[in-house]
Design an enzyme around this catalytic site. Structure first.
Site, PDB file in Angstrom:
ATOM      1  N   ASP A 155     -70.095 -53.856 -32.047  1.00 42.35           N
ATOM      2  CA  ASP A 155     -69.925 -55.282 -31.780  1.00 42.35           C
ATOM      3  C   ASP A 155     -69.645 -55.518 -30.284  1.00 42.35           C
ATOM      4  OD1 ASP A 155     -69.809 -57.925 -32.613  1.00 42.35           O
ATOM      5  OD2 ASP A 155     -68.550 -57.465 -34.338  1.00 42.35           O
ATOM      6  N   GLU A 190     -74.601 -57.965 -30.468  1.00 44.68           N
ATOM      7  CA  GLU A 190     -74.053 -58.880 -29.451  1.00 44.68           C
ATOM      8  C   GLU A 190     -74.547 -60.304 -29.696  1.00 44.68           C
ATOM      9  OE1 GLU A 190     -77.283 -59.828 -28.325  1.00 44.68           O
ATOM     10  OE2 GLU A 190     -76.252 -60.173 -26.418  1.00 44.68           O
ATOM     11  N   TRP A 191     -75.111 -60.533 -30.873  1.00 43.48           N
ATOM     12  CA  TRP A 191     -75.439 -61.862 -31.428  1.00 43.48           C
ATOM     13  C   TRP A 191     -76.600 -62.583 -30.714  1.00 43.48           C
ATOM     14  CZ3 TRP A 191     -70.471 -61.731 -28.859  1.00 43.48           C
ATOM     15  CH2 TRP A 191     -69.542 -60.968 -29.555  1.00 43.48           C
ATOM     16  N   GLY A 192     -77.398 -61.852 -29.951  1.00 44.08           N
ATOM     17  CA  GLY A 192     -78.619 -62.445 -29.400  1.00 44.08           C
ATOM     18  C   GLY A 192     -78.479 -63.123 -28.066  1.00 44.08           C
ATOM     19  N   ASP A 213     -73.145 -65.218 -36.423  1.00 37.12           N
ATOM     20  CA  ASP A 213     -72.913 -64.782 -37.811  1.00 37.12           C
ATOM     21  C   ASP A 213     -73.483 -65.791 -38.811  1.00 37.12           C
ATOM     22  OD1 ASP A 213     -71.444 -62.933 -36.443  1.00 37.12           O
ATOM     23  OD2 ASP A 213     -69.556 -63.342 -37.449  1.00 37.12           O
TER      24      ASP A 213
HETATM   25  C1  GLA Z   1     -68.395 -60.319 -35.469  1.00 36.85           C
HETATM   26  C2  GLA Z   1     -69.694 -59.822 -36.112  1.00 36.85           C
HETATM   27  C3  GLA Z   1     -69.553 -59.881 -37.612  1.00 36.85           C
HETATM   28  C4  GLA Z   1     -68.379 -59.015 -38.073  1.00 36.85           C
HETATM   29  C5  GLA Z   1     -67.103 -59.455 -37.340  1.00 36.85           C
HETATM   30  C6  GLA Z   1     -65.961 -58.477 -37.568  1.00 36.85           C
HETATM   31  O1  GLA Z   1     -68.188 -61.661 -35.742  1.00 36.85           O
HETATM   32  O2  GLA Z   1     -70.784 -60.590 -35.673  1.00 36.85           O
HETATM   33  O3  GLA Z   1     -70.742 -59.438 -38.229  1.00 36.85           O
HETATM   34  O4  GLA Z   1     -68.667 -57.671 -37.808  1.00 36.85           O
HETATM   35  O5  GLA Z   1     -67.297 -59.550 -35.930  1.00 36.85           O
HETATM   36  O6  GLA Z   1     -64.789 -58.847 -36.918  1.00 36.85           O
END
Ligand code: GLA
Length: 417
Positions: A155, A190-192, A213
């Protein structure tokens, strides 16, 4: 003179610009993650409240429910397992949650013919505030290998926002995993925001999250009480689909776009996916998530309670015809050929010469639709095999039928000679 500090950054940029998508091979010389990984992830159901007992129960249920036979292989431990470091800086599991340690859990999971994933973060602390791996990459990778870990989700909370630092930190862990003595798949999370589809494969990742998420809801856009369309925070199924539609060039064997976890079967369960408006979806909407996550080659990380799935959830998650599309060895992510307010049509070729085509009704109302193959660039005649009905429903150049609100029809097209 180039300053000493800037040199490694320049080398990294040049390396990524001029290198074709890296293919990471395992110690037997085979591609790692030749098809998208499939499994069950702890996060949406349990949050940080995990322990060895519930994880063992899920491993048992993965076998007993038929999920293992359908291709699901991984138990992915997410955030919340950590218990700090010992006096030699070795990372430790929380002794209350994992009294027997992670190695014993991995042995158990392996004894079921499954694999075990774990979670860390490229900073000092994870998203939920637990011990993470920055500056301990080599040591942690060796520890994970010694426990028998098969997959790492890495993450990016509490880390600097720029893309160069992200690449440096992710590469450090990818290298550490390769040197750990065990084959461990590497999931970049890292969510893009830093466009990981442009660099994550080259630094040694097998997949990368592309969005925020996922929440257990259809869309950010909802209708307010006074009948206006309002945009709310929190990504739903449709938002994530839209964000991935143009990313097809970056996906392929060994390097996948990760559209985040499946919310199928959660029905608004109180956990992280219920935040930000995650009120739950209908079975039709869950079926659409499965259809599109398979069409677009996403990782399939189920998150509902495997010990207590209803018939609809099982029907969606265990459908071998849709899973076969996700796991197709050609690994070509579907392209969106038609896109408007009412429908999306996605198309992808498959390894045996068939095509998979998906038609989504983006509206809440049922609509009659004519799928004319010439409109999506396919000449000739085909059998239309409906992968949700498990039968051939049309022959020729088109299919006509009704699609329920938010429903996705998926056909496997076989050419008629
Ligand atoms: C981030 C990630 C999630 C999850 C949480 C855990 O938000 O994007 O998928 O792993 O952290 O804390």
């Amino acid at each position: 003179m180039i300053k000493k500090k800037i040199l490694p950054v320049l080398i990294l940029i040049l390396f990524n610009v001029f290198k074709a998508n890296a293919q990471v091979l395992n110690r037997e010389g085979k591609l790692i993650a030749p098809t998208p990984p499939m499994g069950w992830m702890t996060w949406n159901f349990y949050g940080v409240n995990i322990n060895e007992q519930v994880i063992k129960e899920m491993a048992d249920a993965m076998v007993a429910s038929g999920m293992k036979d359908a291709g699901y292989q991984y138990i992915f431990i997410d955030d919340g397992w950590q218990g700090g470091r010992d006096n030699k800086n070795n990372i430790l599991p929380d002794p209350k949650k994992f009294p027997d340690g992670i190695k014993a859990l991995a042995d158990y999971v392996h004894s079921k013919g499954l694999k075990l994933g774990i979670y860390s973060d490229a900073a000092q602390l994870t998203c939920a505030g637990y011990t993470a791996s920055l500056d301990f990459e080599k040591q942690d990778a060796k520890t994970f290998a010694s426990w028998g870990i098969d997959y790492l989700k890495y993450d990016y909370c509490n880390a600097p926002s720029d893309a160069i630092t992200a690449q440096i930190r992710y590469k450090k862990m990818a290298d550490a995993l390769r040197e750990s003595g065990r084959d461990i798949d590497f999931g970049v999370c890292e969510w893009g925001g830093r466009k990981p589809w442009l660099w994550a494969a080259n630094i040694g990742g097998q997949l990368w999250r592309t969005t925020d998420d996922v929440r257990d809801k259809w869309s950010r856009k909802t209708i307010s009480k006074d009948n206006k369309i309002v945009t709310t925070p929190g990504a739903g199924i449709l938002d994530i689909l839209d964000q991935n539609a143009n990313l097809y060039p970056y996906s392929g064997p060994g390097h996948w776009n990760d559209m985040d976890m499946l919310v199928v079967g959660l029905y608004g369960h109180k956990g992280p996916s219920a935040d930000l408006g995650g009120v739950g979806c209908t079975d039709v909407e869950y079926q659409t998530q499965m259809s599109m996550w398979c069409m677009l080659n996403s990782v399939l990380a189920v998150t509902c309670d495997l010990t207590n799935m209803n018939a609809a959830t099982k029907n969606i998650l265990l459908n071998k015809d849709i899973i076969a599309i996700n796991q197709d060895t050609l690994g070509r992510q579907a392209q969106r050929i038609i896109h408007n307010d009412n429908q999306d049509v996605f198309l992808r070729p498959l390894a045996n010469g068939d095509y998979a085509v998906a038609v989504l009704n983006r509206t809440m109302k049922a609509q009659k639709y004519v799928l004319d193959l010439l409109n999506i660039g396919l000449g000739g005649k085909y059998d239309f095999y409906d992968v949700w009905k498990h039968q051939t429903v049309a022959r020729g150049k088109s299919w006509t039928g009704e699609i329920a609100g938010h429903e996705t029809k998926v056909f496997r097209l076989k050419k008629i000679n």
